[in-house]
Design a protein around this motif. Structure first.
Motif, PDB file in Angstrom:
ATOM      1  N   PHE A  38      50.862  47.471  27.030  1.00 17.51           N
ATOM      2  CA  PHE A  38      50.514  47.180  28.421  1.00 17.51           C
ATOM      3  C   PHE A  38      50.745  48.409  29.305  1.00 17.51           C
ATOM      4  O   PHE A  38      50.021  48.636  30.266  1.00 17.51           O
ATOM      5  N   ARG A  39      51.752  49.204  28.938  1.00 19.35           N
ATOM      6  CA  ARG A  39      52.023  50.424  29.706  1.00 19.35           C
ATOM      7  C   ARG A  39      50.844  51.382  29.634  1.00 19.35           C
ATOM      8  O   ARG A  39      50.480  52.007  30.626  1.00 19.35           O
ATOM      9  N   HIS A  40      50.205  51.497  28.454  1.00 20.50           N
ATOM     10  CA  HIS A  40      49.038  52.364  28.333  1.00 20.50           C
ATOM     11  C   HIS A  40      47.864  51.816  29.150  1.00 20.50           C
ATOM     12  O   HIS A  40      47.109  52.590  29.757  1.00 20.50           O
ATOM     13  N   SER A  41      47.723  50.490  29.175  1.00 19.02           N
ATOM     14  CA  SER A  41      46.643  49.896  29.971  1.00 19.02           C
ATOM     15  C   SER A  41      46.871  50.151  31.456  1.00 19.02           C
ATOM     16  O   SER A  41      45.926  50.434  32.198  1.00 19.02           O
ATOM     17  N   VAL A 127      32.533  48.536  27.754  1.00 19.15           N
ATOM     18  CA  VAL A 127      32.461  48.452  26.288  1.00 19.15           C
ATOM     19  C   VAL A 127      33.559  49.300  25.640  1.00 19.15           C
ATOM     20  O   VAL A 127      34.344  48.789  24.822  1.00 19.15           O
ATOM     21  N   PRO A 128      33.662  50.617  25.974  1.00 20.73           N
ATOM     22  CA  PRO A 128      34.783  51.371  25.382  1.00 20.73           C
ATOM     23  C   PRO A 128      36.152  50.874  25.834  1.00 20.73           C
ATOM     24  O   PRO A 128      37.129  50.989  25.100  1.00 20.73           O
ATOM     25  N   THR A 129      36.228  50.320  27.063  1.00 19.65           N
ATOM     26  CA  THR A 129      37.510  49.785  27.511  1.00 19.65           C
ATOM     27  C   THR A 129      37.972  48.653  26.609  1.00 19.65           C
ATOM     28  O   THR A 129      39.122  48.621  26.156  1.00 19.65           O
ATOM     29  N   LEU A 130      37.074  47.724  26.302  1.00 19.95           N
ATOM     30  CA  LEU A 130      37.435  46.589  25.455  1.00 19.95           C
ATOM     31  C   LEU A 130      37.543  46.981  23.984  1.00 19.95           C
ATOM     32  O   LEU A 130      38.233  46.310  23.211  1.00 19.95           O
ATOM     33  N   ALA A 131      36.856  48.070  23.595  1.00 22.68           N
ATOM     34  CA  ALA A 131      37.021  48.560  22.219  1.00 22.68           C
ATOM     35  C   ALA A 131      38.415  49.173  22.035  1.00 22.68           C
ATOM     36  O   ALA A 131      39.018  49.070  20.967  1.00 22.68           O
ATOM     37  N   PRO A 134      41.369  45.484  22.838  1.00 27.59           N
ATOM     38  CA  PRO A 134      40.662  44.209  22.605  1.00 27.59           C
ATOM     39  C   PRO A 134      41.304  43.010  23.307  1.00 27.59           C
ATOM     40  O   PRO A 134      40.634  42.005  23.535  1.00 27.59           O
ATOM     41  N   GLN A 135      42.576  43.123  23.647  1.00 28.17           N
ATOM     42  CA  GLN A 135      43.236  42.007  24.344  1.00 28.17           C
ATOM     43  C   GLN A 135      42.776  41.978  25.798  1.00 28.17           C
ATOM     44  O   GLN A 135      43.261  42.732  26.632  1.00 28.17           O
ATOM     45  N   ARG A 136      41.812  41.101  26.068  1.00 33.86           N
ATOM     46  CA  ARG A 136      41.184  41.113  27.395  1.00 33.86           C
ATOM     47  C   ARG A 136      42.148  40.690  28.492  1.00 33.86           C
ATOM     48  O   ARG A 136      42.044  41.156  29.625  1.00 33.86           O
ATOM     49  N   ALA A 137      43.056  39.794  28.173  1.00 37.32           N
ATOM     50  CA  ALA A 137      44.044  39.394  29.180  1.00 37.32           C
ATOM     51  C   ALA A 137      44.880  40.599  29.597  1.00 37.32           C
ATOM     52  O   ALA A 137      45.270  40.722  30.767  1.00 37.32           O
ATOM     53  N   ARG A 138      45.134  41.499  28.653  1.00 38.16           N
ATOM     54  CA  ARG A 138      45.912  42.690  28.973  1.00 38.16           C
ATOM     55  C   ARG A 138      45.125  43.615  29.899  1.00 38.16           C
ATOM     56  O   ARG A 138      45.675  44.201  30.826  1.00 38.16           O
ATOM     57  N   VAL A 139      43.811  43.720  29.658  1.00 36.85           N
ATOM     58  CA  VAL A 139      42.972  44.574  30.507  1.00 36.85           C
ATOM     59  C   VAL A 139      42.954  44.044  31.943  1.00 36.85           C
ATOM     60  O   VAL A 139      43.203  44.783  32.906  1.00 36.85           O
ATOM     61  N   LEU A 140      42.663  42.752  32.096  1.00 36.08           N
ATOM     62  CA  LEU A 140      42.590  42.180  33.440  1.00 36.08           C
ATOM     63  C   LEU A 140      43.971  42.139  34.091  1.00 36.08           C
ATOM     64  O   LEU A 140      44.092  42.329  35.305  1.00 36.08           O
ATOM     65  N   ALA A 284      39.161  33.572  36.397  1.00 32.76           N
ATOM     66  CA  ALA A 284      38.613  34.861  35.960  1.00 32.76           C
ATOM     67  C   ALA A 284      39.186  35.262  34.597  1.00 32.76           C
ATOM     68  O   ALA A 284      38.460  35.785  33.741  1.00 32.76           O
ATOM     69  N   PHE A 285      40.491  35.011  34.363  1.00 30.76           N
ATOM     70  CA  PHE A 285      41.104  35.315  33.064  1.00 30.76           C
ATOM     71  C   PHE A 285      40.425  34.512  31.956  1.00 30.76           C
ATOM     72  O   PHE A 285      40.116  35.038  30.883  1.00 30.76           O
ATOM     73  N   VAL A 286      40.184  33.223  32.212  1.00 33.47           N
ATOM     74  CA  VAL A 286      39.573  32.368  31.190  1.00 33.47           C
ATOM     75  C   VAL A 286      38.154  32.830  30.874  1.00 33.47           C
ATOM     76  O   VAL A 286      37.760  32.979  29.702  1.00 33.47           O
ATOM     77  N   VAL A 287      37.377  33.090  31.908  1.00 33.55           N
ATOM     78  CA  VAL A 287      35.979  33.509  31.709  1.00 33.55           C
ATOM     79  C   VAL A 287      35.914  34.884  31.054  1.00 33.55           C
ATOM     80  O   VAL A 287      35.087  35.126  30.167  1.00 33.55           O
ATOM     81  N   PHE A 288      36.778  35.802  31.470  1.00 36.58           N
ATOM     82  CA  PHE A 288      36.759  37.164  30.925  1.00 36.58           C
ATOM     83  C   PHE A 288      37.073  37.172  29.430  1.00 36.58           C
ATOM     84  O   PHE A 288      36.552  37.997  28.682  1.00 36.58           O
TER      85      PHE A 288
END
Length: 293
Positions: A38-41, A127-131, A134-140, A284-288
């Protein structure tokens, strides 16, 4: 016919391999997607929001509008104060007069929050962000934390600048004004910063759900300005409910010094807005997590 005997090549234990060979075998594991924490995100999202040109423009634009409207509104309201009736003088609100610029600033902050997500979809960097993560909850989640860390102090500065200019204009016109040490003034400045940060998170939630910058901005105008402007014209109980509980109207009570008994108290109103923004972020978390990039 005899077949030559084949013997499997002896396998070297990994501990017997030279150090540079062992390093080559372990490298792909270190670079495996999903290992970023999460720190890197947070660091990645901070770089994105810091390098977006729109971030600086939005902050400067909100500051200019807040200060400009505070000066204009303070001067005009202050010069008219002497001609007001006793009832209008009792309802005169120097705090709301100086912080009226939040009506424009909230759109700017909402746009910034929306761009944090929609800009990635527009440029296809999602696309590269999620590649990479991959943990989308972490991205958002990282976007939410970084956006809050940026907009909360900036929102407080915008509110403080509007307050100081507005009160100076009222004082110059001989109208009632507040000092910076007044508890109501401090509540309005800090609460104004919270309101603008919530506006940014509302934009992030809408941008995640809609994924289009144009549609997000249009929705923000409708939610934050158009409904608020037409609420008094709505019929009967519907108009009363919207005027009292519509999130931007309820949250806006935080910058008022004179309370309207028909509306929510300042912190209660801001709590209603925070609850609605939290619900939208949860959606938004659920949809993402379910949508394709």
């Amino acid at each position: 016919m005899s077949h030559p005997l084949t013997h499997p090549e002896p396998r070297q234990d990994s501990a017997e391999l030279p150090s540079h060979v062992r390093g080559r075998r372990s490298a792909p594991q270190d670079a495996e997607p999903g290992r970023a924490g999460f720190r890197h995100s947070l660091h990645a999202e901070w770089i994105k929001i810091r390098t977006m040109r729109s971030t600086l423009f939005v902050i400067l634009g909100a500051l200019v509008f807040a200060v400009g409207l505070a000066a204009l509104n303070g001067s005009s309201s202050g010069s008219e104060y002497a001609d007001l009736s006793p009832a209008d003088r009792a309802a005169f609100d120097p705090l709301a007069t100086s912080l009226m610029g939040y009506l424009v600033a909230q759109i700017a902050f909402g746009l910034l929050g929306g761009l944090v997500m929609t800009a990635e979809y527009g440029a296809r960097t999602i696309v590269p962000t999620l590649a990479s993560v991959p943990q989308r909850a972490r991205v958002l989640g990282a976007k939410t934390v970084v956006l809050t860390a940026v907009t909360l102090p900036v929102g407080a500065v915008v509110s403080l600048a509007g307050f100081l200019i507005g009160q100076a204009s009222l004082s110059g016109a001989g109208a009632p004004h507040l000092g910076l040490t007044n508890a109501v003034a401090l509540r309005g400045i800090f609460g104004g910063g919270l309101y603008l940060a919530l506006a940014a998170l509302l934009g992030l939630a809408l941008g995640t759900l809609i994924r289009s910058t144009t549609a997000t901005v249009t929705t923000l105008f409708g939610v934050m300005l158009i409904v608020q402007a037409f609420a008094p014209a709505l019929p009967g109980a519907l108009g009363d409910w919207v005027s009292k509980f519509w999130p931007p109207i309820a949250g806006g009570q935080i910058i008022t010094a004179v309370r309207d008994p028909d509306l929510l108290a300042p912190w209660t109103g801001l709590g209603v807005m925070a609850g609605c923004v939290t619900a939208l972020l949860a959606a938004a978390f659920v949809v993402f997590r379910k949508r394709d990039a």
